[in-house]
Design a protein around this motif. Structure first.
Motif, PDB file in Angstrom:
ATOM      1  N   UNK A 179       0.972  -1.173   0.064  1.00  0.00           N
ATOM      2  CA  UNK A 179      -0.056  -0.032   0.100  1.00  0.00           C
ATOM      3  C   UNK A 179       0.788   1.328   0.103  1.00  0.00           C
ATOM      4  N   UNK A 180       1.897   1.387   0.813  1.00  0.00           N
ATOM      5  CA  UNK A 180       2.988   2.540   0.766  1.00  0.00           C
ATOM      6  C   UNK A 180       3.610   2.520  -0.407  1.00  0.00           C
ATOM      7  N   UNK A 181       3.872   1.397  -1.094  1.00  0.00           N
ATOM      8  CA  UNK A 181       4.596   1.570  -2.440  1.00  0.00           C
ATOM      9  C   UNK A 181       3.434   2.139  -3.440  1.00  0.00           C
ATOM     10  N   UNK A 182       2.247   1.731  -3.323  1.00  0.00           N
ATOM     11  CA  UNK A 182       1.307   2.246  -4.329  1.00  0.00           C
ATOM     12  C   UNK A 182       1.220   3.899  -4.125  1.00  0.00           C
ATOM     13  N   UNK A 183       0.867   3.998  -2.960  1.00  0.00           N
ATOM     14  CA  UNK A 183       0.619   5.466  -2.546  1.00  0.00           C
ATOM     15  C   UNK A 183       1.858   6.491  -3.066  1.00  0.00           C
ATOM     16  N   UNK A 184       3.140   5.922  -2.614  1.00  0.00           N
ATOM     17  CA  UNK A 184       4.178   6.905  -2.977  1.00  0.00           C
ATOM     18  C   UNK A 184       4.690   6.676  -4.337  1.00  0.00           C
ATOM     19  N   UNK A 185       4.417   5.652  -5.049  1.00  0.00           N
ATOM     20  CA  UNK A 185       4.912   5.597  -6.199  1.00  0.00           C
ATOM     21  C   UNK A 185       3.895   5.397  -7.505  1.00  0.00           C
ATOM     22  N   UNK A 186       3.135   4.768  -7.163  1.00  0.00           N
ATOM     23  CA  UNK A 186       1.913   4.634  -8.477  1.00  0.00           C
ATOM     24  C   UNK A 186       0.728   5.277  -8.425  1.00  0.00           C
ATOM     25  N   UNK A 187       0.118   6.058  -7.272  1.00  0.00           N
ATOM     26  CA  UNK A 187      -0.919   6.541  -7.311  1.00  0.00           C
ATOM     27  C   UNK A 187      -1.084   7.926  -8.294  1.00  0.00           C
ATOM     28  N   UNK A 188       0.075   8.466  -8.572  1.00  0.00           N
ATOM     29  CA  UNK A 188       0.065   9.563  -9.474  1.00  0.00           C
ATOM     30  C   UNK A 188       0.162   9.282 -11.059  1.00  0.00           C
ATOM     31  N   UNK A 189       0.146   7.916 -11.293  1.00  0.00           N
ATOM     32  CA  UNK A 189       0.128   7.212 -12.634  1.00  0.00           C
ATOM     33  C   UNK A 189      -0.729   6.264 -12.410  1.00  0.00           C
ATOM     34  N   UNK A 190      -2.088   6.160 -12.507  1.00  0.00           N
ATOM     35  CA  UNK A 190      -3.025   5.230 -12.445  1.00  0.00           C
ATOM     36  C   UNK A 190      -3.220   4.281 -13.688  1.00  0.00           C
ATOM     37  N   UNK A 191      -2.844   4.910 -14.664  1.00  0.00           N
ATOM     38  CA  UNK A 191      -2.942   4.200 -15.895  1.00  0.00           C
ATOM     39  C   UNK A 191      -1.691   3.007 -15.918  1.00  0.00           C
ATOM     40  N   UNK A 192      -0.666   3.503 -15.751  1.00  0.00           N
ATOM     41  CA  UNK A 192       0.617   2.849 -15.532  1.00  0.00           C
ATOM     42  C   UNK A 192       0.453   1.444 -14.294  1.00  0.00           C
ATOM     43  N   UNK A 193      -0.310   1.867 -13.207  1.00  0.00           N
ATOM     44  CA  UNK A 193      -0.520   0.864 -12.164  1.00  0.00           C
ATOM     45  C   UNK A 193      -1.632  -0.031 -12.843  1.00  0.00           C
ATOM     46  N   UNK A 194      -2.735   0.336 -13.618  1.00  0.00           N
ATOM     47  CA  UNK A 194      -3.677  -0.927 -14.116  1.00  0.00           C
ATOM     48  C   UNK A 194      -2.707  -1.597 -14.849  1.00  0.00           C
ATOM     49  N   UNK A 195      -2.014  -1.081 -15.932  1.00  0.00           N
ATOM     50  CA  UNK A 195      -1.229  -1.713 -16.830  1.00  0.00           C
ATOM     51  C   UNK A 195      -0.312  -2.932 -16.050  1.00  0.00           C
TER      52      UNK A 195
END
Length: 158
Positions: free
Chosen positions: A38-54
């Motif tokens: 969750x911390x990884x998502x919030x710090x690194x991936x929350x700003x790029x939702x499309x990249x996270x989904x991919x």
């Protein structure tokens, strides 16, 4: 030990300095893998939702490639495991668009599994439950997104 309420924790955290907060968050991340994810998502991936989904879609595809298709028992167990992991990633995001996109992708991959899930009641029920969840999530989205996702859902159901 009784856990404090969210309000009590929030009040106590507001009294701490930034260095104390950093220390607490790092200590929290050491206890559970989910906390660290969750911390990884919030710090690194929350700003790029499309990249996270991919990236999550890629992980779902990789997991479905490793499904043991010798019998339906193994397919069912693995599909449930993949769904549990997918739901965890959805929970990190808290966005309905992400939920719809990931669940549609999960259902597409589940539908591709050979032997077909149509011959197994439990797998078909799992598929149908996810379709119902997708429909409910789509209903909460903006009209333009509803239209796009409904087209994807129609393709999935064919």
């Amino acid at each position: 030990m009784k856990a404090a309420t969210v309000k009590q924790i929030k009040d106590e955290l507001s009294n701490l300095s930034s260095s104390e907060l950093v220390e607490l968050v790092l200590r929290l991340s050491k206890f559970k893998k989910e906390n660290k994810e969750l911390l990884t998502y919030l710090l690194y991936e929350a700003s790029n939702e499309d990249g996270y989904i991919a990236s999550v879609k890629t992980e779902i595809e990789e997991q479905f490639k490793s499904v043991n298709t010798t019998n339906y028992y193994f397919i069912k167990k693995t599909a449930r495991k993949i769904l549990r992991i997918t739901k965890t990633y959805i929970r990190y995001s808290k966005k309905k668009e992400t939920e719809v996109a990931l669940l549609i992708h999960f259902c597409l991959e589940l539908k591709k599994v050979q032997p077909s899930i149509k011959h197994h009641v439990t797998l078909q029920n799992l598929f149908n439950r996810q379709i119902n969840l997708i429909e409910k999530a789509i209903a909460t989205l903006h009209e333009d997104l509803q239209y796009d996702y409904n087209l994807e859902l129609e393709k999935l159901l064919k």
